[in-house]
Scaffold this active site. Structure first.
Site, PDB file in Angstrom:
ATOM      1  N   TYR A 181      64.968  11.534 100.533  1.00  0.00           N
ATOM      2  CA  TYR A 181      64.465  12.660 101.327  1.00  0.00           C
ATOM      3  C   TYR A 181      63.393  12.157 102.311  1.00  0.00           C
ATOM      4  O   TYR A 181      62.782  11.112 102.099  1.00  0.00           O
ATOM      5  CB  TYR A 181      63.885  13.717 100.356  1.00  0.00           C
ATOM      6  CG  TYR A 181      63.153  14.819 101.044  1.00  0.00           C
ATOM      7  CD1 TYR A 181      63.843  15.765 101.797  1.00  0.00           C
ATOM      8  CD2 TYR A 181      61.765  14.901 100.973  1.00  0.00           C
ATOM      9  CE1 TYR A 181      63.159  16.761 102.463  1.00  0.00           C
ATOM     10  CE2 TYR A 181      61.072  15.902 101.633  1.00  0.00           C
ATOM     11  CZ  TYR A 181      61.773  16.830 102.385  1.00  0.00           C
ATOM     12  OH  TYR A 181      61.100  17.810 103.056  1.00  0.00           O
ATOM     13  N   THR A 183      60.319  12.277 103.065  1.00  0.00           N
ATOM     14  CA  THR A 183      58.992  11.702 102.782  1.00  0.00           C
ATOM     15  C   THR A 183      58.992  10.685 101.643  1.00  0.00           C
ATOM     16  O   THR A 183      57.931  10.243 101.210  1.00  0.00           O
ATOM     17  CB  THR A 183      57.986  12.817 102.421  1.00  0.00           C
ATOM     18  OG1 THR A 183      58.499  13.526 101.282  1.00  0.00           O
ATOM     19  CG2 THR A 183      57.768  13.783 103.568  1.00  0.00           C
ATOM     20  N   LYS A 184      60.159  10.309 101.163  1.00  0.00           N
ATOM     21  CA  LYS A 184      60.201   9.367 100.049  1.00  0.00           C
ATOM     22  C   LYS A 184      59.967   7.925 100.548  1.00  0.00           C
ATOM     23  O   LYS A 184      59.980   7.671 101.753  1.00  0.00           O
ATOM     24  CB  LYS A 184      61.538   9.494  99.311  1.00  0.00           C
ATOM     25  CG  LYS A 184      61.770  10.878  98.680  1.00  0.00           C
ATOM     26  CD  LYS A 184      60.689  11.281  97.701  1.00  0.00           C
ATOM     27  CE  LYS A 184      61.029  12.347  96.686  1.00  0.00           C
ATOM     28  NZ  LYS A 184      61.357  13.700  97.097  1.00  0.00           N
ATOM     29  N   ASN A 185      59.794   6.984  99.591  1.00  0.00           N
ATOM     30  CA  ASN A 185      59.383   5.624  99.981  1.00  0.00           C
ATOM     31  C   ASN A 185      60.381   4.918 100.889  1.00  0.00           C
ATOM     32  O   ASN A 185      59.976   4.163 101.771  1.00  0.00           O
ATOM     33  CB  ASN A 185      59.087   4.769  98.749  1.00  0.00           C
ATOM     34  CG  ASN A 185      57.747   5.127  98.130  1.00  0.00           C
ATOM     35  OD1 ASN A 185      57.185   6.182  98.430  1.00  0.00           O
ATOM     36  ND2 ASN A 185      57.225   4.267  97.291  1.00  0.00           N
ATOM     37  N   ILE A 186      61.677   5.115 100.659  1.00  0.00           N
ATOM     38  CA  ILE A 186      62.652   4.764 101.696  1.00  0.00           C
ATOM     39  C   ILE A 186      63.456   6.033 101.974  1.00  0.00           C
ATOM     40  O   ILE A 186      63.687   6.841 101.076  1.00  0.00           O
ATOM     41  CB  ILE A 186      63.570   3.559 101.342  1.00  0.00           C
ATOM     42  CG1 ILE A 186      64.429   3.836 100.117  1.00  0.00           C
ATOM     43  CG2 ILE A 186      62.771   2.292 101.161  1.00  0.00           C
ATOM     44  CD1 ILE A 186      65.485   2.751  99.878  1.00  0.00           C
TER      45      ILE A 186
END
Ligand SMILES: *Cc1c(COP(=O)(O)O)cnc(C)c1O
Length: 385
Positions: A181, A183-186
């Site tokens: 999603y 805003t996730k880390n990737i």
């Protein structure tokens, strides 16, 4: 109103990711194909174990993992009250009943010993969440699962990179679910995946993500037409090559990002160590690797969180709340009759938590600015109580 602007999140897509995606867009075939396969191999290689299946979201991954183990109506699935609502809604999507459990006050993580108290004859599975990027005690959960004959599905939406007791996401659980999603880390905007242990599992998930059809679209269109069959009930959860092209090379950079995230968290912790009206969540322990997905602070119970959120934003600082406790959300209150006091720790954290910007592109002078603004707001809010 300040002139300075620090976004809550900035992604890491670079020109190479965009070029690779452009290649896909200029090709004939846009959906699940070679890029998805390459991404799946690359992520499994990074995790060091298992088979990865690319999906449209982490919610889809959680849903399919529950179905893989025949979990449905009449079954109970234990999870944490301190998580994003999707952890619990996936259980409802599968037709089972979510059983919420309160969390550790210091770490906000679900603990095996607390989950154990909620086990009944109807319990089929537990979904622990590696919250904020720190892994739960997977050795404890695996032992619990063995003793009670339960399935463990890890919600690893916050944690691709983590390690605890030498264990990585998905290694001890039956499956671990990831999110890409925005805003996730990737990230690829929207996307997900799961890691499972056997080729047989992966084959089942690849059919289940695509209507329960035996052949995927790529194998149907390469070569001559062949009849396909629908062999089982399936869903429409397949990751496409556009998403995979955006993601695949981010995996090579993920550990570099993780180091920067860790440095950012350490800088925040130093700057906020003596701040009045602010408590920090327990830091990661020695020998533990966090993905440092979120940096959250807890405000003094007498400070209005909404006031602080507003003040931060008026100073140009993006912020968020991860999360208001699941049982306090309208749907859950109305459907399950939950009261705030049912899970007091999650409720308290949910009322006091604020997430500050945390991403590799965040600059040191921005961190310093955020910390000084937050200290000032909290100090002032505390003095007027
Ligand atoms: C983001 C998130 C999800 C849902 O991920 P999607 O890919 O948006 O479905 C689930 N659980 C947690 C803890 C999350 O943060």
């Amino acid at each position: 109103m300040s002139e300075k602007k620090v976004e809550y999140f900035r992604h890491n897509l670079n020109d190479d990711d965009i070029a690779l995606t452009t290649d896909v867009l200029r090709s004939v075939f846009l959906t699940t194909g070679p890029k998805v396969a390459a991404f799946e191999l690359r992520l499994a290689e990074y995790l060091g174990h298992g088979h990865v299946v690319g999906l449209t979201s982490c919610t889809a991954a959680l849903h399919l993992a529950l179905l893989r183990y025949g979990i449905g109506p009449g079954d109970e699935v234990i999870t944490t009250a301190m998580t994003f609502c999707a952890t619990a809604t996936a259980i409802i999507q599968a037709g089972a009943t979510p059983i919420l459990v309160d969390v550790c006050p210091q770490s906000a993580l679900l603990r095996p010993e607390d989950a154990e108290k909620a086990i009944t004859p109807k319990t089929k599975a537990i979904i622990p969440v590696h919250l904020y990027g720190r892994m739960v005690d997977m050795r404890g959960f695996a032992e619990l699962a063995q003793r009670h004959n339960l399935i463990i599905i890890e919600d690893a939406a916050h944690c691709i990179e983590g390690q605890r007791d030498g264990i990585r996401p998905g290694q001890l659980g039956h499956a671990a679910c990831f999110s890409f999603y925005a805003t996730k880390n990737i990230t690829c905007g929207e996307g997900g995946a799961l890691v499972c242990h056997t080729e047989e599992d992966a084959t089942w998930y690849r059919s289940a993500r695509h209507h329960g059809i035996s052949k995927n679209a790529a194998s149907r269109y390469t070569g001559t037409y062949q009849h396909w069959d629908m062999e089982m009930m399936g869903w429409k959860y397949n990751m496409d090559d556009i998403q995979a092209a955006l993601l695949v090379n981010q995996i090579d950079r993920i550990d570099t990002y993780r180091s920067r995230r860790q440095a950012i968290e350490e800088r925040y912790r130093n700057l906020l160590a003596n701040a009045k009206g602010i408590t920090l969540v327990e830091p990661v322990k020695d020998l533990e690797i966090s993905s440092h997905h979120l940096f959250t602070v807890l405000l003094h119970p007498n400070i209005s969180r909404d006031h602080v959120l507003l003040q931060l934003q008026e100073n140009g600082i993006g912020c968020a709340v991860n999360y208001r406790a699941v049982h306090t959300l309208k749907y859950f209150k109305e459907t399950f009759g939950f009261k705030a006091e049912n899970f007091p720790v999650a409720n308290d954290i949910g009322n006091r938590t604020i997430s500050l910007p945390l991403y590799p592109k965040l600059l040191d002078n921005e961190i310093d600015y955020i910390a000084s603004v937050l200290c000032e707001i909290a100090d002032e809010a505390l003095s007027v109580i």
